[in-house]
Motif scaffolding. Structure first.
Motif, PDB file in Angstrom:
ATOM      1  N   ARG A 103      47.908  41.936  57.523  1.00 33.61           N
ATOM      2  CA  ARG A 103      48.268  41.942  56.108  1.00 33.61           C
ATOM      3  C   ARG A 103      46.979  41.935  55.292  1.00 33.61           C
ATOM      4  O   ARG A 103      46.045  41.203  55.594  1.00 33.61           O
ATOM      5  CB  ARG A 103      49.101  40.713  55.776  1.00 33.61           C
ATOM      6  CG  ARG A 103      49.437  40.588  54.291  1.00 33.61           C
ATOM      7  CD  ARG A 103      50.417  39.483  54.041  1.00 33.61           C
ATOM      8  NE  ARG A 103      51.707  39.954  54.534  1.00 33.61           N
ATOM      9  CZ  ARG A 103      52.751  39.165  54.759  1.00 33.61           C
ATOM     10  NH1 ARG A 103      52.668  37.880  54.561  1.00 33.61           N
ATOM     11  NH2 ARG A 103      53.881  39.673  55.203  1.00 33.61           N
ATOM     12  N   VAL A 104      46.957  42.755  54.271  1.00 35.99           N
ATOM     13  CA  VAL A 104      45.823  42.820  53.355  1.00 35.99           C
ATOM     14  C   VAL A 104      46.343  42.482  51.966  1.00 35.99           C
ATOM     15  O   VAL A 104      47.372  43.019  51.547  1.00 35.99           O
ATOM     16  CB  VAL A 104      45.198  44.242  53.355  1.00 35.99           C
ATOM     17  CG1 VAL A 104      44.081  44.328  52.329  1.00 35.99           C
ATOM     18  CG2 VAL A 104      44.706  44.613  54.738  1.00 35.99           C
ATOM     19  N   LEU A 105      45.644  41.613  51.272  1.00 33.78           N
ATOM     20  CA  LEU A 105      46.037  41.221  49.923  1.00 33.78           C
ATOM     21  C   LEU A 105      44.817  41.260  49.017  1.00 33.78           C
ATOM     22  O   LEU A 105      43.777  40.684  49.337  1.00 33.78           O
ATOM     23  CB  LEU A 105      46.636  39.811  49.908  1.00 33.78           C
ATOM     24  CG  LEU A 105      46.937  39.221  48.522  1.00 33.78           C
ATOM     25  CD1 LEU A 105      48.061  39.978  47.843  1.00 33.78           C
ATOM     26  CD2 LEU A 105      47.278  37.750  48.641  1.00 33.78           C
ATOM     27  N   GLU A 106      44.951  41.952  47.907  1.00 33.32           N
ATOM     28  CA  GLU A 106      43.946  41.943  46.848  1.00 33.32           C
ATOM     29  C   GLU A 106      44.673  41.589  45.563  1.00 33.32           C
ATOM     30  O   GLU A 106      45.838  41.950  45.380  1.00 33.32           O
ATOM     31  CB  GLU A 106      43.271  43.309  46.716  1.00 33.32           C
ATOM     32  CG  GLU A 106      42.297  43.626  47.826  1.00 33.32           C
ATOM     33  CD  GLU A 106      41.072  42.716  47.850  1.00 33.32           C
ATOM     34  OE1 GLU A 106      40.554  42.344  46.772  1.00 33.32           O
ATOM     35  OE2 GLU A 106      40.628  42.378  48.963  1.00 33.32           O
ATOM     36  N   SER A 107      43.986  40.894  44.668  1.00 32.43           N
ATOM     37  CA  SER A 107      44.618  40.508  43.409  1.00 32.43           C
ATOM     38  C   SER A 107      43.593  40.534  42.284  1.00 32.43           C
ATOM     39  O   SER A 107      42.382  40.504  42.523  1.00 32.43           O
ATOM     40  CB  SER A 107      45.238  39.117  43.527  1.00 32.43           C
ATOM     41  OG  SER A 107      44.236  38.151  43.808  1.00 32.43           O
ATOM     42  N   ARG A 108      44.138  40.585  41.080  1.00 30.03           N
ATOM     43  CA  ARG A 108      43.276  40.601  39.891  1.00 30.03           C
ATOM     44  C   ARG A 108      44.115  40.168  38.686  1.00 30.03           C
ATOM     45  O   ARG A 108      45.295  40.479  38.605  1.00 30.03           O
ATOM     46  CB  ARG A 108      42.719  42.003  39.668  1.00 30.03           C
ATOM     47  CG  ARG A 108      41.724  42.096  38.542  1.00 30.03           C
ATOM     48  CD  ARG A 108      40.981  43.398  38.588  1.00 30.03           C
ATOM     49  NE  ARG A 108      40.087  43.496  37.433  1.00 30.03           N
ATOM     50  CZ  ARG A 108      39.102  44.357  37.344  1.00 30.03           C
ATOM     51  NH1 ARG A 108      38.869  45.194  38.327  1.00 30.03           N
ATOM     52  NH2 ARG A 108      38.346  44.395  36.282  1.00 30.03           N
ATOM     53  N   VAL A 109      43.487  39.470  37.748  1.00 31.36           N
ATOM     54  CA  VAL A 109      44.155  39.072  36.514  1.00 31.36           C
ATOM     55  C   VAL A 109      43.739  40.051  35.423  1.00 31.36           C
ATOM     56  O   VAL A 109      42.554  40.382  35.279  1.00 31.36           O
ATOM     57  CB  VAL A 109      43.789  37.624  36.118  1.00 31.36           C
ATOM     58  CG1 VAL A 109      44.382  37.277  34.759  1.00 31.36           C
ATOM     59  CG2 VAL A 109      44.271  36.649  37.177  1.00 31.36           C
ATOM     60  N   PHE A 110      44.736  40.503  34.650  1.00 32.45           N
ATOM     61  CA  PHE A 110      44.509  41.445  33.561  1.00 32.45           C
ATOM     62  C   PHE A 110      44.873  40.784  32.235  1.00 32.45           C
ATOM     63  O   PHE A 110      45.925  40.141  32.131  1.00 32.45           O
ATOM     64  CB  PHE A 110      45.362  42.706  33.758  1.00 32.45           C
ATOM     65  CG  PHE A 110      44.978  43.466  34.990  1.00 32.45           C
ATOM     66  CD1 PHE A 110      43.961  44.399  34.956  1.00 32.45           C
ATOM     67  CD2 PHE A 110      45.616  43.217  36.195  1.00 32.45           C
ATOM     68  CE1 PHE A 110      43.584  45.088  36.104  1.00 32.45           C
ATOM     69  CE2 PHE A 110      45.250  43.896  37.353  1.00 32.45           C
ATOM     70  CZ  PHE A 110      44.232  44.837  37.303  1.00 32.45           C
ATOM     71  N   ALA A 111      44.051  40.983  31.228  1.00 35.51           N
ATOM     72  CA  ALA A 111      44.291  40.415  29.895  1.00 35.51           C
ATOM     73  C   ALA A 111      45.269  41.306  29.138  1.00 35.51           C
ATOM     74  O   ALA A 111      44.941  41.890  28.110  1.00 35.51           O
ATOM     75  CB  ALA A 111      42.976  40.285  29.145  1.00 35.51           C
ATOM     76  N   ALA A 112      46.470  41.407  29.687  1.00 36.60           N
ATOM     77  CA  ALA A 112      47.526  42.225  29.078  1.00 36.60           C
ATOM     78  C   ALA A 112      48.869  41.596  29.437  1.00 36.60           C
ATOM     79  O   ALA A 112      49.016  40.997  30.509  1.00 36.60           O
ATOM     80  CB  ALA A 112      47.454  43.655  29.605  1.00 36.60           C
ATOM     81  N   PRO A 113      49.853  41.733  28.557  1.00 34.29           N
ATOM     82  CA  PRO A 113      51.185  41.198  28.851  1.00 34.29           C
ATOM     83  C   PRO A 113      51.803  41.894  30.072  1.00 34.29           C
ATOM     84  O   PRO A 113      51.511  43.060  30.351  1.00 34.29           O
ATOM     85  CB  PRO A 113      51.990  41.509  27.593  1.00 34.29           C
ATOM     86  CG  PRO A 113      50.995  41.818  26.532  1.00 34.29           C
ATOM     87  CD  PRO A 113      49.780  42.336  27.229  1.00 34.29           C
ATOM     88  N   SER A 129      41.776  49.602  53.426  1.00 37.57           N
ATOM     89  CA  SER A 129      42.814  49.152  52.498  1.00 37.57           C
ATOM     90  C   SER A 129      42.229  48.242  51.424  1.00 37.57           C
ATOM     91  O   SER A 129      42.537  48.374  50.240  1.00 37.57           O
ATOM     92  CB  SER A 129      43.914  48.427  53.272  1.00 37.57           C
ATOM     93  OG  SER A 129      44.902  47.953  52.398  1.00 37.57           O
ATOM     94  N   ARG A 130      41.384  47.337  51.834  1.00 39.28           N
ATOM     95  CA  ARG A 130      40.762  46.405  50.897  1.00 39.28           C
ATOM     96  C   ARG A 130      39.929  47.159  49.849  1.00 39.28           C
ATOM     97  O   ARG A 130      40.041  46.908  48.654  1.00 39.28           O
ATOM     98  CB  ARG A 130      39.875  45.427  51.678  1.00 39.28           C
ATOM     99  CG  ARG A 130      39.752  44.083  51.069  1.00 39.28           C
ATOM    100  CD  ARG A 130      38.982  43.122  51.939  1.00 39.28           C
ATOM    101  NE  ARG A 130      39.639  42.667  53.143  1.00 39.28           N
ATOM    102  CZ  ARG A 130      40.670  41.847  53.192  1.00 39.28           C
ATOM    103  NH1 ARG A 130      41.202  41.402  52.087  1.00 39.28           N
ATOM    104  NH2 ARG A 130      41.192  41.467  54.337  1.00 39.28           N
ATOM    105  N   CYS A 131      39.122  48.103  50.308  1.00 41.30           N
ATOM    106  CA  CYS A 131      38.272  48.882  49.388  1.00 41.30           C
ATOM    107  C   CYS A 131      39.112  49.711  48.427  1.00 41.30           C
ATOM    108  O   CYS A 131      38.823  49.772  47.225  1.00 41.30           O
ATOM    109  CB  CYS A 131      37.340  49.793  50.181  1.00 41.30           C
ATOM    110  SG  CYS A 131      36.031  48.908  51.025  1.00 41.30           S
ATOM    111  N   LYS A 132      40.169  50.352  48.928  1.00 39.56           N
ATOM    112  CA  LYS A 132      41.012  51.192  48.077  1.00 39.56           C
ATOM    113  C   LYS A 132      41.761  50.364  47.035  1.00 39.56           C
ATOM    114  O   LYS A 132      41.910  50.782  45.885  1.00 39.56           O
ATOM    115  CB  LYS A 132      41.982  51.993  48.927  1.00 39.56           C
ATOM    116  CG  LYS A 132      41.292  53.140  49.640  1.00 39.56           C
ATOM    117  CD  LYS A 132      42.232  53.927  50.498  1.00 39.56           C
ATOM    118  CE  LYS A 132      41.479  55.070  51.162  1.00 39.56           C
ATOM    119  NZ  LYS A 132      42.286  55.732  52.185  1.00 39.56           N
ATOM    120  N   LYS A 133      42.221  49.191  47.426  1.00 43.42           N
ATOM    121  CA  LYS A 133      42.925  48.328  46.472  1.00 43.42           C
ATOM    122  C   LYS A 133      41.980  47.861  45.373  1.00 43.42           C
ATOM    123  O   LYS A 133      42.342  47.850  44.192  1.00 43.42           O
ATOM    124  CB  LYS A 133      43.551  47.142  47.196  1.00 43.42           C
ATOM    125  CG  LYS A 133      44.822  47.486  47.940  1.00 43.42           C
ATOM    126  CD  LYS A 133      45.309  46.274  48.713  1.00 43.42           C
ATOM    127  CE  LYS A 133      46.586  46.554  49.456  1.00 43.42           C
ATOM    128  NZ  LYS A 133      46.605  47.765  50.239  1.00 43.42           N
TER     129      LYS A 133
END
Length: 149
Positions: free
Chosen positions: A7-17, A131-135
Protein backbone atom coordinates in the motif's frame (compact mmCIF):
# COMPACT_ATOMS: atom_id res chain seq x y z
CA UNK A 1 8.29 -16.07 -7.59
CA UNK A 2 6.37 -14.94 -4.57
CA UNK A 3 3.28 -12.77 -4.57
CA UNK A 4 3.25 -9.61 -2.53
CA UNK A 5 0.89 -6.78 -1.74
CA UNK A 6 1.73 -3.27 -0.77
CA UNK A 7 0.00 0.00 0.00
CA UNK A 8 1.25 3.46 -0.89
CA UNK A 9 -0.21 6.57 0.72
CA UNK A 10 0.59 10.20 -0.01
CA UNK A 11 -1.29 13.15 1.44
CA UNK A 12 -1.34 16.91 1.34
CA UNK A 13 -3.40 19.73 2.89
CA UNK A 14 -4.84 22.34 0.52
CA UNK A 15 -5.98 25.83 1.56
CA UNK A 16 -9.30 25.39 -0.23
CA UNK A 17 -12.78 24.25 0.83
CA UNK A 18 -13.57 20.58 0.31
CA UNK A 19 -16.18 21.31 -2.40
CA UNK A 20 -13.57 23.18 -4.45
CA UNK A 21 -11.07 20.33 -4.22
CA UNK A 22 -13.77 17.71 -4.86
CA UNK A 23 -14.68 19.47 -8.11
CA UNK A 24 -11.14 18.71 -9.34
CA UNK A 25 -11.13 15.06 -8.18
CA UNK A 26 -14.70 13.84 -8.82
CA UNK A 27 -14.62 13.73 -12.65
CA UNK A 28 -11.69 11.24 -12.41
CA UNK A 29 -10.18 12.76 -15.52
CA UNK A 30 -7.10 14.09 -13.72
CA UNK A 31 -7.29 17.38 -15.66
CA UNK A 32 -5.26 19.01 -12.87
CA UNK A 33 -2.30 16.65 -13.48
CA UNK A 34 -0.76 18.82 -16.19
CA UNK A 35 2.81 17.54 -15.83
CA UNK A 36 1.86 13.93 -16.67
CA UNK A 37 -1.58 13.56 -18.31
CA UNK A 38 -1.88 14.58 -21.98
CA UNK A 39 -5.50 13.53 -22.52
CA UNK A 40 -8.41 11.86 -20.77
CA UNK A 41 -11.61 10.34 -22.13
CA UNK A 42 -14.70 8.87 -20.51
CA UNK A 43 -15.48 5.41 -21.86
CA UNK A 44 -18.05 2.78 -21.02
CA UNK A 45 -20.43 5.02 -19.09
CA UNK A 46 -21.18 8.56 -18.09
CA UNK A 47 -19.15 10.95 -15.96
CA UNK A 48 -19.68 10.31 -12.28
CA UNK A 49 -21.08 6.84 -12.87
CA UNK A 50 -19.78 3.81 -11.00
CA UNK A 51 -18.67 1.27 -13.59
CA UNK A 52 -17.65 3.93 -16.10
CA UNK A 53 -14.13 3.89 -17.44
CA UNK A 54 -11.46 6.49 -18.03
CA UNK A 55 -8.75 6.26 -20.65
CA UNK A 56 -5.74 8.36 -19.71
CA UNK A 57 -2.97 9.11 -22.18
CA UNK A 58 0.19 10.24 -20.44
CA UNK A 59 2.77 12.64 -21.80
CA UNK A 60 5.33 9.81 -21.92
CA UNK A 61 3.04 7.85 -24.30
CA UNK A 62 1.68 5.36 -21.79
CA UNK A 63 -2.07 4.67 -22.03
CA UNK A 64 -4.04 3.36 -19.07
CA UNK A 65 -7.68 2.49 -18.61
CA UNK A 66 -9.36 2.74 -15.20
CA UNK A 67 -12.79 1.70 -14.00
CA UNK A 68 -14.63 3.66 -11.32
CA UNK A 69 -15.58 1.14 -8.63
CA UNK A 70 -16.81 3.48 -5.91
CA UNK A 71 -17.72 7.16 -5.72
CA UNK A 72 -19.22 9.08 -2.82
CA UNK A 73 -20.32 12.70 -2.89
CA UNK A 74 -21.28 12.38 0.78
CA UNK A 75 -17.96 10.99 2.03
CA UNK A 76 -15.85 12.68 -0.70
CA UNK A 77 -13.94 9.72 -2.08
CA UNK A 78 -13.26 8.09 -5.42
CA UNK A 79 -12.00 4.54 -5.90
CA UNK A 80 -10.81 3.28 -9.26
CA UNK A 81 -9.08 0.17 -10.55
CA UNK A 82 -6.46 -0.14 -13.25
CA UNK A 83 -7.85 -2.53 -15.87
CA UNK A 84 -5.45 -2.05 -18.78
CA UNK A 85 -2.06 -0.49 -19.41
CA UNK A 86 0.16 -0.05 -22.46
CA UNK A 87 2.97 -0.62 -21.81
CA UNK A 88 2.19 -3.20 -19.15
CA UNK A 89 2.83 -2.26 -15.53
CA UNK A 90 4.82 -4.25 -13.00
CA UNK A 91 1.83 -4.99 -10.75
CA UNK A 92 -0.86 -7.57 -11.38
CA UNK A 93 -3.58 -5.48 -9.70
CA UNK A 94 -3.90 -1.86 -8.61
CA UNK A 95 -6.77 -0.21 -6.76
CA UNK A 96 -6.56 3.50 -5.94
CA UNK A 97 -8.61 5.69 -3.60
CA UNK A 98 -8.54 9.46 -3.37
CA UNK A 99 -10.23 10.61 -0.16
CA UNK A 100 -10.89 14.18 0.94
CA UNK A 101 -11.37 15.28 4.53
CA UNK A 102 -12.47 18.70 5.69
CA UNK A 103 -10.10 20.38 8.13
CA UNK A 104 -12.53 22.26 10.34
CA UNK A 105 -9.95 24.55 11.94
CA UNK A 106 -9.49 26.63 8.79
CA UNK A 107 -11.82 25.11 6.16
CA UNK A 108 -8.89 23.57 4.31
CA UNK A 109 -8.90 20.07 2.80
CA UNK A 110 -6.75 17.04 3.48
CA UNK A 111 -6.32 14.86 0.38
CA UNK A 112 -5.18 11.27 0.87
CA UNK A 113 -4.28 9.22 -2.22
CA UNK A 114 -3.89 5.56 -1.42
CA UNK A 115 -3.02 2.69 -3.73
CA UNK A 116 -3.05 -1.04 -3.08
CA UNK A 117 -0.88 -3.13 -5.39
CA UNK A 118 -0.51 -6.87 -5.87
CA UNK A 119 2.48 -8.14 -7.74
CA UNK A 120 4.39 -11.30 -8.46
CA UNK A 121 8.15 -11.24 -8.28
CA UNK A 122 10.59 -8.58 -7.21
CA UNK A 123 8.86 -5.52 -8.68
CA UNK A 124 7.32 -4.31 -5.42
CA UNK A 125 10.04 -1.79 -4.51
CA UNK A 126 10.00 -0.15 -7.96
CA UNK A 127 6.18 -0.06 -8.04
CA UNK A 128 6.08 1.63 -4.63
CA UNK A 129 8.71 4.24 -5.49
CA UNK A 130 7.11 5.03 -8.86
CA UNK A 131 3.68 5.37 -7.24
CA UNK A 132 5.02 7.61 -4.50
CA UNK A 133 6.76 9.94 -6.99
CA UNK A 134 3.71 10.14 -9.28
CA UNK A 135 1.36 10.93 -6.40
CA UNK A 136 3.64 13.69 -5.12
CA UNK A 137 3.82 15.15 -8.63
CA UNK A 138 0.03 14.95 -9.07
CA UNK A 139 -0.64 16.57 -5.69
CA UNK A 140 1.78 19.39 -6.57
CA UNK A 141 -0.14 19.88 -9.83
CA UNK A 142 -3.42 19.85 -7.91
CA UNK A 143 -2.06 22.62 -5.68
CA UNK A 144 -1.29 24.69 -8.81
CA UNK A 145 -4.79 24.03 -10.19
CA UNK A 146 -6.24 25.27 -6.91
CA UNK A 147 -4.19 28.46 -7.12
CA UNK A 148 -1.56 27.66 -4.51
CA UNK A 149 1.83 29.27 -4.93
Amino acid sequence: MSNSATRVLESRVFAAPIATVWAQIRPAEFAFWKSAVAAAAIEGGAAGEVGSQRKLTFIDGAVQRYQIVELSDLAFFLTYELIESTPAVASSAAIHTIRLRKVTHDNSTLVEWESDYSSAGDETASVVEDSRCKKREALADLAKALGAK
